[in-house]
Design a protein around this motif. Structure first.
Motif, mmCIF file in Angstrom:
data_model
loop_
_atom_site.group_PDB
_atom_site.id
_atom_site.type_symbol
_atom_site.label_atom_id
_atom_site.label_comp_id
_atom_site.label_asym_id
_atom_site.label_seq_id
_atom_site.Cartn_x
_atom_site.Cartn_y
_atom_site.Cartn_z
ATOM 1 N N LEU A 108 -17.074 3.698 -10.508
ATOM 2 C CA LEU A 108 -16.400 3.945 -9.394
ATOM 3 C C LEU A 108 -15.883 2.785 -8.610
ATOM 4 C CD1 LEU A 108 -19.929 5.892 -8.282
ATOM 5 C CD2 LEU A 108 -17.832 7.021 -8.716
ATOM 6 N N LEU A 109 -16.585 1.882 -8.732
ATOM 7 C CA LEU A 109 -15.731 0.569 -8.190
ATOM 8 C C LEU A 109 -14.335 0.624 -8.673
ATOM 9 C CD1 LEU A 109 -15.646 -2.089 -6.603
ATOM 10 C CD2 LEU A 109 -16.744 -3.181 -8.461
ATOM 11 N N ALA A 110 -14.080 0.699 -10.031
ATOM 12 C CA ALA A 110 -12.751 0.601 -10.699
ATOM 13 C C ALA A 110 -11.840 1.645 -10.177
ATOM 14 C CB ALA A 110 -12.925 0.685 -12.159
ATOM 15 N N ALA A 111 -12.299 2.928 -9.762
ATOM 16 C CA ALA A 111 -11.773 4.087 -9.263
ATOM 17 C C ALA A 111 -11.119 3.769 -7.894
ATOM 18 C CB ALA A 111 -12.449 5.408 -9.518
ATOM 19 N N ALA A 112 -12.116 3.141 -7.177
ATOM 20 C CA ALA A 112 -11.684 2.846 -5.674
ATOM 21 C C ALA A 112 -10.581 1.562 -5.679
ATOM 22 C CB ALA A 112 -12.940 2.475 -5.017
ATOM 23 N N ALA A 113 -10.835 0.645 -6.438
ATOM 24 C CA ALA A 113 -10.220 -0.648 -6.601
ATOM 25 C C ALA A 113 -8.738 -0.143 -6.957
ATOM 26 C CB ALA A 113 -10.559 -1.603 -7.466
ATOM 27 N N TYR A 114 -8.387 0.855 -7.974
ATOM 28 C CA TYR A 114 -7.115 0.955 -8.429
ATOM 29 C C TYR A 114 -6.208 1.936 -7.630
ATOM 30 C CZ TYR A 114 -7.888 -2.437 -12.025
ATOM 31 O OH TYR A 114 -8.176 -3.562 -12.781
ATOM 32 N N ILE A 115 -6.854 2.769 -7.007
ATOM 33 C CA ILE A 115 -6.205 3.767 -6.261
ATOM 34 C C ILE A 115 -5.934 2.994 -4.829
ATOM 35 C CG2 ILE A 115 -6.874 5.670 -4.330
ATOM 36 C CD1 ILE A 115 -8.621 6.810 -6.374
ATOM 37 N N GLY A 116 -6.790 2.009 -4.317
ATOM 38 C CA GLY A 116 -6.326 1.076 -3.392
ATOM 39 C C GLY A 116 -5.129 0.310 -3.648
ATOM 40 N N ALA A 117 -5.219 -0.383 -4.772
ATOM 41 C CA ALA A 117 -4.117 -1.210 -5.179
ATOM 42 C C ALA A 117 -2.877 -0.562 -5.405
ATOM 43 C CB ALA A 117 -4.597 -1.986 -6.481
ATOM 44 N N GLY A 118 -3.003 0.862 -5.981
ATOM 45 C CA GLY A 118 -1.845 1.498 -6.299
ATOM 46 C C GLY A 118 -1.374 2.069 -4.728
ATOM 47 N N ALA A 119 -1.765 2.246 -3.942
ATOM 48 C CA ALA A 119 -1.367 2.817 -2.569
ATOM 49 C C ALA A 119 -0.665 1.589 -1.946
ATOM 50 C CB ALA A 119 -2.333 3.180 -1.662
ATOM 51 N N THR A 120 -1.354 0.443 -2.117
ATOM 52 C CA THR A 120 -0.620 -0.854 -1.562
ATOM 53 C C THR A 120 0.534 -1.283 -2.323
ATOM 54 O OG1 THR A 120 -3.086 -1.740 -0.865
ATOM 55 C CG2 THR A 120 -1.194 -3.439 -1.076
ATOM 56 N N THR A 121 0.557 -1.221 -3.601
ATOM 57 C CA THR A 121 1.822 -1.569 -4.246
ATOM 58 C C THR A 121 2.823 -0.574 -3.800
ATOM 59 O OG1 THR A 121 0.541 -2.272 -6.063
ATOM 60 C CG2 THR A 121 2.721 -1.851 -6.305
ATOM 61 N N GLY A 122 2.441 0.526 -3.420
ATOM 62 C CA GLY A 122 3.590 1.814 -3.011
ATOM 63 C C GLY A 122 4.048 1.459 -1.823
ATOM 64 N N MET A 123 3.808 0.224 -0.956
ATOM 65 C CA MET A 123 4.017 0.082 0.288
ATOM 66 C C MET A 123 5.743 -0.719 0.103
ATOM 67 S SD MET A 123 0.918 -1.294 2.330
ATOM 68 C CE MET A 123 -0.629 -0.207 2.715
ATOM 69 N N PHE A 124 6.041 -1.126 -1.110
ATOM 70 C CA PHE A 124 7.463 -1.422 -1.186
ATOM 71 C C PHE A 124 8.503 -0.499 -0.942
ATOM 72 C CE2 PHE A 124 11.202 -1.952 -3.943
ATOM 73 C CZ PHE A 124 11.414 -3.303 -3.719
ATOM 74 N N PHE A 125 7.999 0.760 -0.930
ATOM 75 C CA PHE A 125 9.026 1.789 -0.754
ATOM 76 C C PHE A 125 8.990 2.231 0.934
ATOM 77 C CE2 PHE A 125 7.571 2.496 -4.974
ATOM 78 C CZ PHE A 125 8.749 2.405 -5.557
ATOM 79 N N LEU A 126 8.420 1.434 1.795
ATOM 80 C CA LEU A 126 8.567 1.771 3.183
ATOM 81 C C LEU A 126 10.086 1.038 3.640
ATOM 82 C CD1 LEU A 126 4.920 0.607 4.407
ATOM 83 C CD2 LEU A 126 5.888 2.868 3.781
ATOM 84 N N GLY A 127 10.494 1.907 4.653
ATOM 85 C CA GLY A 127 11.566 1.259 5.069
ATOM 86 C C GLY A 127 12.400 2.219 5.938
ATOM 87 N N GLY A 128 13.151 2.037 6.646
ATOM 88 C CA GLY A 128 13.945 3.103 7.328
ATOM 89 C C GLY A 128 13.192 3.582 8.687
ATOM 90 N N ASP A 129 13.017 5.031 8.496
ATOM 91 C CA ASP A 129 12.095 5.456 9.618
ATOM 92 C C ASP A 129 11.010 6.327 8.922
ATOM 93 O OD1 ASP A 129 13.301 7.607 8.287
ATOM 94 O OD2 ASP A 129 14.042 8.630 10.237
ATOM 95 N N ARG A 130 10.563 5.862 7.802
ATOM 96 C CA ARG A 130 9.295 6.164 6.869
ATOM 97 C C ARG A 130 7.996 5.710 7.535
ATOM 98 N NH1 ARG A 130 11.840 4.844 1.084
ATOM 99 N NH2 ARG A 130 13.786 5.984 1.212
ATOM 100 N N TYR A 131 7.733 6.107 8.894
ATOM 101 C CA TYR A 131 6.570 5.629 9.212
ATOM 102 C C TYR A 131 5.623 6.484 8.860
ATOM 103 C CZ TYR A 131 6.452 9.598 12.575
ATOM 104 O OH TYR A 131 6.489 10.568 13.135
ATOM 105 N N LEU A 132 5.789 7.774 8.490
ATOM 106 C CA LEU A 132 4.649 8.683 7.959
ATOM 107 C C LEU A 132 3.993 8.319 6.604
ATOM 108 C CD1 LEU A 132 5.792 12.153 9.289
ATOM 109 C CD2 LEU A 132 3.815 10.832 9.931
#
Length: 467
Positions: A108-132
């Motif tokens: 369970l710790l592994a699942a939570a950690a890697y879901i969170g890490a994946g979402a954080t890594t995805g923040m690379f794609f923020l930009g423009g007006d993508r506030y949502l």
């Protein structure tokens, strides 16, 4: 990630000192892994960056409309933090109950950690007006962090003897601050020298955000290899209050119903519940300061992003927090953890009160403020965690630490919500920051009223010499 080939250990079995030290060293590395997210994403970059994206998407009145709801662009980050922690309120009790009843915290710790890490890594794609998109990724990452920390903290009473826990918890926080300092140095180099690296300022911010996710995922491997799952004690089907016991099948309960079941069980330990109430209140102030300080610095005080990084790094907040965590651990051994935390809450109240009067465009005073926060930050959190570990009945570690994590992060939506509402109504971040003093003052009074030695004994645990 590694697996434990030796299988789960029986809870309550006596581990050798060498086995405990091995697990403790692995346990420290989850603080090392996640503290970079807390510092880089929440404390420094995402608040100002997501606010700027929201402002780019705002209408002529300065409003954005997530789900059709009119929201000041300057409040969107605070509301997103609140939403993420409301999601954690639903998820943590159910996940932690499963962990206690199956004894399988690691998957369970592994699942939570890697879901969170994946979402954080995805923040690379923020930009423009993508506030949502930014709000959605923040909600997933922050909720995952809260769930993972509930599971991670639940290992503490299993890997450390009662008299070791203040020191072990403080070392964990110290590891986290050491990691944050190293990554902040890299962040500062990239952000200030972004042109020499051939990237824009916005791209440099996105790289820093994504790197925090990669760091989280990479170093989560260490605790997942070192920590051992333990079988839940006993095979009783129901507890004294009729709730499902450790050996029963996992009930199909929603997060809120499981939380109610946990709190119902806690009624048999009212002093533990009293500590959680105090912690809920004062830690709400701590968490809100952590997440909103950079917004206050950039939007109200007019400080540049490079100045905010320098305020955290060059004034050595992370080093001060590391030293503060270790120093307050030593104070706790001499004066007791409760008394040391009370001293820190008095310091928090004075520091945040002073923050209201900081002049705009004067980074030196912001450096002084963040330095003062750094001294008390690590020790307050580390000692609170170790103090609570003495109040947890055996076999209820994950379930009770789920309630603790609700106080740590899951109910810390109240502070950001108050901060956001105050700004929404007044348009002043100064009014928003001064409202947080209430959390520290009330928390101080509530904690002072808890008789700790009686609370530890009532939970069925040995009472340390100093508590």
């Amino acid at each position: 990630m590694g697996t434990d080939v030796s299988g789960p250990a029986t809870a309550g079995a006596t581990d050798s000192a060498a086995d405990r030290r091995r697990e403790q060293r692995g346990w420290y590395f989850y603080d090392w892994a996640v503290s970079v997210y807390s510092t880089t994403v929440l404390t420094l970059f995402l608040g100002p960056y997501l606010t700027s994206i929201a402002k780019a998407a705002a209408d002529t009145e300065g409003l954005v409309h997530p789900l059709g709801i009119p929201v000041r662009a300057g409040s969107f980050f605070a509301y997103s933090v609140s939403a993420s922690l409301l999601l954690a309120v639903v998820a943590m009790p159910l996940v932690s109950a499963i962990a206690d009843r199956t004894g399988r915290k690691k998957p369970l710790l592994a699942a939570a950690a890697y879901i969170g890490a994946g979402a954080t890594t995805g923040m690379f794609f923020l930009g423009g007006d993508r506030y949502l998109l930014g709000g959605a990724l923040l909600i997933v990452a922050n909720a995952s962090l809260a769930v993972s920390m509930a599971l991670y903290n639940a290992f503490l009473p299993q890997i450390a003897e009662p008299d070791e826990r203040d020191a072990v918890s403080s070392r964990g926080w110290a590891f986290g601050y050491a990691a944050a300092t190293l990554v902040l140095i890299a962040n500062l180099a990239l952000y200030l020298g972004h042109e020499s690296f051939g990237v824009s300022e916005g791209t440099a911010v996105r790289i820093c955000l994504a790197a925090a996710g990669l760091w989280w995922g990479a170093f989560a491997v260490v605790p997942l290899r070192r920590l051992r799952d333990r079988r839940p004690p006993g095979n009783d089907v129901t507890s004294q209050d009729g709730a499902a016991g450790p050996g029963s099948p996992v009930p199909h309960l929603g997060g809120w119903r499981q939380l109610v079941a946990t709190l119902r069980d806690m009624r048999r330990h009212p002093l533990t519940l009293a500590f959680l109430l105090a912690y809920l209140v004062y830690n709400d102030g701590v968490q809100t300061v952590i997440t909103q300080a950079s917004v206050y610095g950039s939007e109200e005080l007019g400080l540049e992003q490079s100045t905010l990084i320098a305020a955290v790094l060059l004034v050595q907040v992370q080093v001060l927090a590391l030293v503060g965590a270790l120093s307050m651990g030593r104070l706790a051994r001499r004066y007791g953890a409760k008394r040391t935390i009370l001293w820190s809450l008095a310091a928090w109240t004075l520091t945040i009160g002073a923050g209201y009067f900081l002049p705009a465009g004067a980074p030196v005073w912001f450096f002084v403020l963040t330095g003062a926060i750094g001294v008390v930050l690590g020790g307050t959190q580390a000692l609170s965690r170790s103090l609570f570990s003495h109040l947890v009945p055996r076999g209820k570690e994950a379930e009770y630490f789920s309630a603790y994590e609700l106080s740590d992060r899951g109910t810390s939506w109240l502070g950001p919500l108050l901060f956001g509402l105050t700004y929404q109504l007044t348009g002043s971040y100064r009014d928003a920051i001064i409202s947080l003093v209430l959390f520290f003052a009330v928390g101080f009074v509530l904690l002072a009223r808890v008789p700790m030695r009686r609370a530890v004994a009532a939970a069925g645990n040995p009472v340390p010499d100093r508590i």
